[in-house]
Design an enzyme around this catalytic site. Structure first.
Site, PDB file in Angstrom:
ATOM      1  CB  CYS A   1      -4.222  29.860-116.468  1.00  0.00           C
ATOM      2  SG  CYS A   1      -4.330  28.276-115.608  1.00  0.00           S
TER       3      CYS A   1
ATOM      4  CB  THR B   1       1.454  23.387-115.297  1.00  0.00           C
ATOM      5  OG1 THR B   1       2.194  23.177-114.089  1.00  0.00           O
ATOM      6  CG2 THR B   1       1.315  22.073-116.046  1.00  0.00           C
TER       7      THR B   1
ATOM      8  CE1 TYR C   1      -9.627  23.989-119.724  1.00  0.00           C
ATOM      9  CE2 TYR C   1     -10.654  24.214-117.575  1.00  0.00           C
ATOM     10  CZ  TYR C   1      -9.832  24.715-118.576  1.00  0.00           C
ATOM     11  OH  TYR C   1      -9.228  25.942-118.415  1.00  0.00           O
TER      12      TYR C   1
ATOM     13  CD1 TRP D   1       2.219  28.148-119.482  1.00  0.00           C
ATOM     14  CD2 TRP D   1       0.980  29.933-120.053  1.00  0.00           C
ATOM     15  NE1 TRP D   1       0.894  27.803-119.374  1.00  0.00           N
ATOM     16  CE2 TRP D   1       0.117  28.868-119.714  1.00  0.00           C
ATOM     17  CE3 TRP D   1       0.452  31.158-120.428  1.00  0.00           C
ATOM     18  CZ2 TRP D   1      -1.262  28.994-119.750  1.00  0.00           C
ATOM     19  CZ3 TRP D   1      -0.926  31.294-120.463  1.00  0.00           C
ATOM     20  CH2 TRP D   1      -1.780  30.216-120.126  1.00  0.00           C
TER      21      TRP D   1
END
Length: 383
Positions: free
Chosen positions: A90, A157, A223, A123
């Site tokens: 990331c 996140t 993005y 995750w």
């Protein structure tokens, strides 16, 4: 933090927590809009003093000093108390790994690294023995969010800082985390750590102007291209991205780093997008006017940083590619991960020394990467 629309559930490691929804990142007909709400708690050197300051307005790029935003809490700086959970794949999490290493905070803040892919829940610590983080004892970072907020309503996140004694997430406010590592954790900085945040004044003001443009037009711009839900949205995003890339190319034609002769926070924030540009954003996100290797100043600048201790030695190209090409199923339904591009050119001569200056601003480079934190040598041109 992202909202609960699956079309928004991707960019910096965000997971939509609704069961049965995975790999959906594009809202048909819509422009990609980032939800920038985070757990805005901060870890600071003097919590009481920070609590006493006036309430601060939220910021998409963070702020140096000042008070807390509405509803946020101040936590004390304390070596060994917190664990940074940051997936190498990331870009937003990668920033925190770089800054932690540049400042020498390895002994003060431990590091947990989830694997490169995830499902709709969160995750996972699938790279660790037994599939559990060795310090937190959890299989998913989601568990640490729910420990503190049982009804946590937003995406799960990274990066996230976890309070080890309680197992609960303290903050996932990634733009603020790196600024506070530089300014609030100074007691634990290594000797020779660079000053990534200029002193208050015109240089700091200019750096934040640069950071703001880099964030809105480049970090977020790729993005905006990749998750565009219509041709019109994509075309507009593409034009914005390349206007900013051309501005950066011009700026870096006459200076070694974004602010001149030394590395700053602005360089950290741009680098994590540039290093992913050719492997991912050029093709996967359709940012394909040029490759990074076709932009002389940006390519030289990116190689200069990559070859600088603390930058390239945090980059795992295999994890980066696996994350984007496997997780974004609606963009890449076959989930095939491309073999290229070649990586050896990252170590070619860049010639940026001709601009002079000192990357460390009078400080020193960090030492070797700690045992257990090294990138797999098969995943990087660095050996």
């Amino acid at each position: 933090m992202e909202n609960q629309q699956t079309g928004q559930a991707a960019d910096r490691g965000t997971i939509d927590t609704r069961e049965g929804l995975t790999g959906n990142y594009v809202q048909s007909g819509a422009e990609f809009t980032r939800d920038t709400n985070y757990i805005a708690d901060r870890i600071v050197a003097d919590p009481e003093a920070v609590r006493a300051l006036p309430v601060a307005e939220p910021s998409t790029v963070g702020r140096v000093g000042g008070g807390l935003t509405e509803g946020a809490e101040a936590w004390p700086v304390e070596a060994g108390r917190y664990r940074l959970v940051a997936a190498r794949a990331c870009p937003w999490a990668n920033r925190t790994i770089i800054v932690r290493r540049l400042l020498g905070l390895e002994d003060a803040i431990s590091l947990g690294t989830p694997g490169p892919t995830h499902d709709e829940r969160s995750w996972t610590f699938d790279l660790d023995e037994g599939g559990k983080d060795p310090v937190l004892g959890t299989e998913r970072i989601q568990e640490n969010y729910f420990t503190r907020f049982p009804d946590y309503p937003r995406g799960i996140t990274v990066p996230a800082i976890v309070d080890v004694p309680t197992g609960g997430v303290v903050t996932n406010d990634y733009p603020q985390i790196t600024l506070d590592l530089s300014t609030e954790w100074t007691t634990f900085h290594r000797d020779g750590a660079p000053q990534l945040i200029p002193d208050a004044g015109p240089e700091r003001d200019e750096m934040f102007e640069v950071i703001e443009r880099v964030f809105t037009e480049v970090n977020n711009g790729v993005y905006r291209c990749g998750f565009a839900g219509s041709q019109e949205a994509y075309d507009a995003a593409y034009e914005r991205l390349w206007a900013a890339m051309d501005w950066l190319e011009e700026r870096l034609t006459t200076r070694r780093f974004l602010m001149g002769e030394r590395i700053t926070e602005a360089d950290v924030r741009l680098f994590t997008t540039l290093v992913r540009f050719d492997p991912v954003y050029h093709g996967h996100f359709k940012c394909n006017r040029n490759k990074l290797t076709e932009m002389p100043a940006l390519w030289g600048y990116a190689r200069d940083l990559f070859q600088t201790p603390g930058f390239g030695d945090t980059i795992d190209f295999a994890q980066i590619k696996e994350h984007y090409y496997v997780v974004h199923e609606d963009i890449n339904p076959t989930r095939i991960v491309p073999a290229g591009p070649e990586l050896a050119s990252w170590l070619s001569e860049h010639g940026r020394e001709e601009f002079g200056g000192d990357p460390w601003g009078g400080g020193t480079a960090p030492g070797p990467v700690r045992e257990g934190e090294r990138v797999d040598p098969e995943h990087t041109p660095l050996r």
